[in-house]
Design an enzyme around this catalytic site. Structure first.
Site, PDB file in Angstrom:
ATOM      1  N   LYS A  49       0.822  -1.217   0.000  1.00  0.00           N
ATOM      2  CA  LYS A  49       0.000   0.000   0.000  1.00  0.00           C
ATOM      3  C   LYS A  49       0.850   1.260   0.000  1.00  0.00           C
ATOM      4  CE  LYS A  49      -4.472  -1.292   1.897  1.00  0.00           C
ATOM      5  NZ  LYS A  49      -5.494  -0.944   2.872  1.00  0.00           N
ATOM      6  N   LYS A  91      -5.350 -10.522  -6.226  1.00  0.00           N
ATOM      7  CA  LYS A  91      -6.510 -10.700  -5.353  1.00  0.00           C
ATOM      8  C   LYS A  91      -7.680  -9.854  -5.841  1.00  0.00           C
ATOM      9  CE  LYS A  91      -6.653  -8.333  -1.490  1.00  0.00           C
ATOM     10  NZ  LYS A  91      -6.539  -7.760  -0.130  1.00  0.00           N
ATOM     11  N   LYS A 101     -11.501  -4.278  -3.672  1.00  0.00           N
ATOM     12  CA  LYS A 101     -12.330  -3.102  -3.936  1.00  0.00           C
ATOM     13  C   LYS A 101     -11.503  -1.944  -4.464  1.00  0.00           C
ATOM     14  CE  LYS A 101     -12.835  -3.290   1.044  1.00  0.00           C
ATOM     15  NZ  LYS A 101     -13.767  -3.629   2.079  1.00  0.00           N
TER      16      LYS A 101
END
Ligand code: TYM
Length: 343
Positions: A119, A202, A205
């Site tokens: 991230k 993966k 969202k």
């Protein structure tokens, strides 16, 4: 060493940082409902809004996403009477224990978290301090209830290992046996649902392509279209699961089918061996629509009455605090904080 035998208790959380995906549903929520309905352990489920703001969230969207997530929990089968259902920021003990855990966890442990590396990427200087400390808050979410069982998807495994390390270090540092060592519950055919566009990624969202995921709010046509367009290879389905080993996209669709149908990948292969995707995909689309449409309809219905959702969250938070407050008090006591009599 003093203290306690830990009674089994389930805790898990989901971030209200966008809509729910099929990955959240199959990897987490469906398992939550099974654990609740098994009735063997008390169950506590949380919308982790404090986690969501580790990356900036539009306040209006965050509020909406939190209520929609609550509607999703209930529509999927979480009963706010049987389980405790609430949003994290209404139970301040999470953040209070997280501070103590920030002082127990080591910088090196945090720096090794793959989600932090993914991230923050190359721009870690610019990431929030909260994003770095995120796993200590997650450990606090679990430990503030002395939870012993944490159902999650595969991607949270490393964070749960860190939770164990923090609990063990706290217990050692203060010579107590206060915090339990958690058991990850990573089970079922769909602990890692992959992107429909790329079997090595993966389902998420935050993927820029909406075609990569199924959202719980998608209508039947959209679900069917996304499955029809899902990336696959030209070969038919094999006649045993080993034949899926080097076919990540095919394996993903088989796993999704198995999880939706409450069966195993082996049973799906036994039923569909030799089929082309032109035949298998429509069956999968029908199954997905049959299972997901009632959930999205019920979410819509529940979202008509946000006051009711807010009442459910408020009541859940009260019940959560009844468990959390004494555990925080005891933690402060262990650490050596002076408390006013009767506080
Ligand atoms: P979050 O919000 O990213 O995801 C919620 C749950 O959904 C699972 N999941 C998946 N499972 C299978 N396949 C996928 N593609 C997929 N995508 C998501 C996740 O594994 C998770 O179980 N850090 C957590 C939230 C959290 C938490 C906690 C969880 C905060 N505190 C305490 C457990 C206990 C997270 O970001 O999940």
């Amino acid at each position: 060493m003093t203290e306690v035998v830990h009674t089994p208790r389930v805790f898990s959380g989901i971030q209200p940082s966008g809509g729910l995906t099929l990955g959240n549903y199959l990897g987490a929520m469906k398992r939550f409902v099974e654990l609740q309905d098994a009735g063997e352990m008390p169950t506590i489920f949380c919308m982790v809004d404090l986690h969501a703001i580790t990356v900036w969230q539009d306040p209006v969207r965050l509020r909406h996403a939190t209520r929609e997530l609550c509607a999703g929990f209930i529509a999927a089968g979480i009963d706010p009477e049987k389980s405790i259902l609430f949003n994290q920021s209404q139970v301040p003990e999470h953040a209070q224990l997280a501070w103590i855990f920030n002082c127990v966890a080591r910088m090196g442990w945090m720096g090794r978290m793959t989600q932090w590396k993914d991230k923050a990427g190359k721009n870690s200087e610019n990431a929030s301090l909260g994003l770095f400390a995120y796993p200590a808050l997650m450990a606090a979410d679990i430990m503030i209830y002395h939870a012993t069982h944490v159902p999650v998807g595969e991607d949270q495994k490393q964070h749960l290992e860190l939770t164990r390390d923090i609990a063990i270090k706290f217990n050692n540092d203060y010579d107590v046996n206060f915090f339990p060592v958690v058991e990850p519950v990573i089970e079922g055919a769909a602990t890692r649902v992959m992107s429909l566009r790329d079997g090595s990624k993966k389902m998420s969202k935050s993927d820029p392509s909406d075609m990569s995921r199924i959202n719980l709010t998608d209508d039947a046509d959209t679900i069917a279209r996304k499955i029809r367009k899902a990336k696959t290879d030209p070969a038919p389905l094999p006649d045993n699961v080993e034949g899926l080993a080097d076919r990540p996209e095919a394996r993903n669709l088989v796993n999704i089918y198995a999880a939706l149908a409450d069966t195993t990948p082996e049973a799906v292969i036994a039923d569909h061996a030799g089929q082309q995707f032109g035949t298998f995909k429509p069956s999968l689309a029908d199954l997905a629509v049959a299972k997901l449409a009632p959930i999205s309809e019920e979410m819509d219905r529940l979202m008509q009455d946000v006051d009711q959702i807010d009442r459910i969250l408020g009541r859940g938070a009260e019940r959560a605090r009844e468990i959390a407050a004494p555990i925080l008090e005891r933690t402060y006591d262990i650490v050596g904080m002076v408390r006013a009599q009767g506080a």
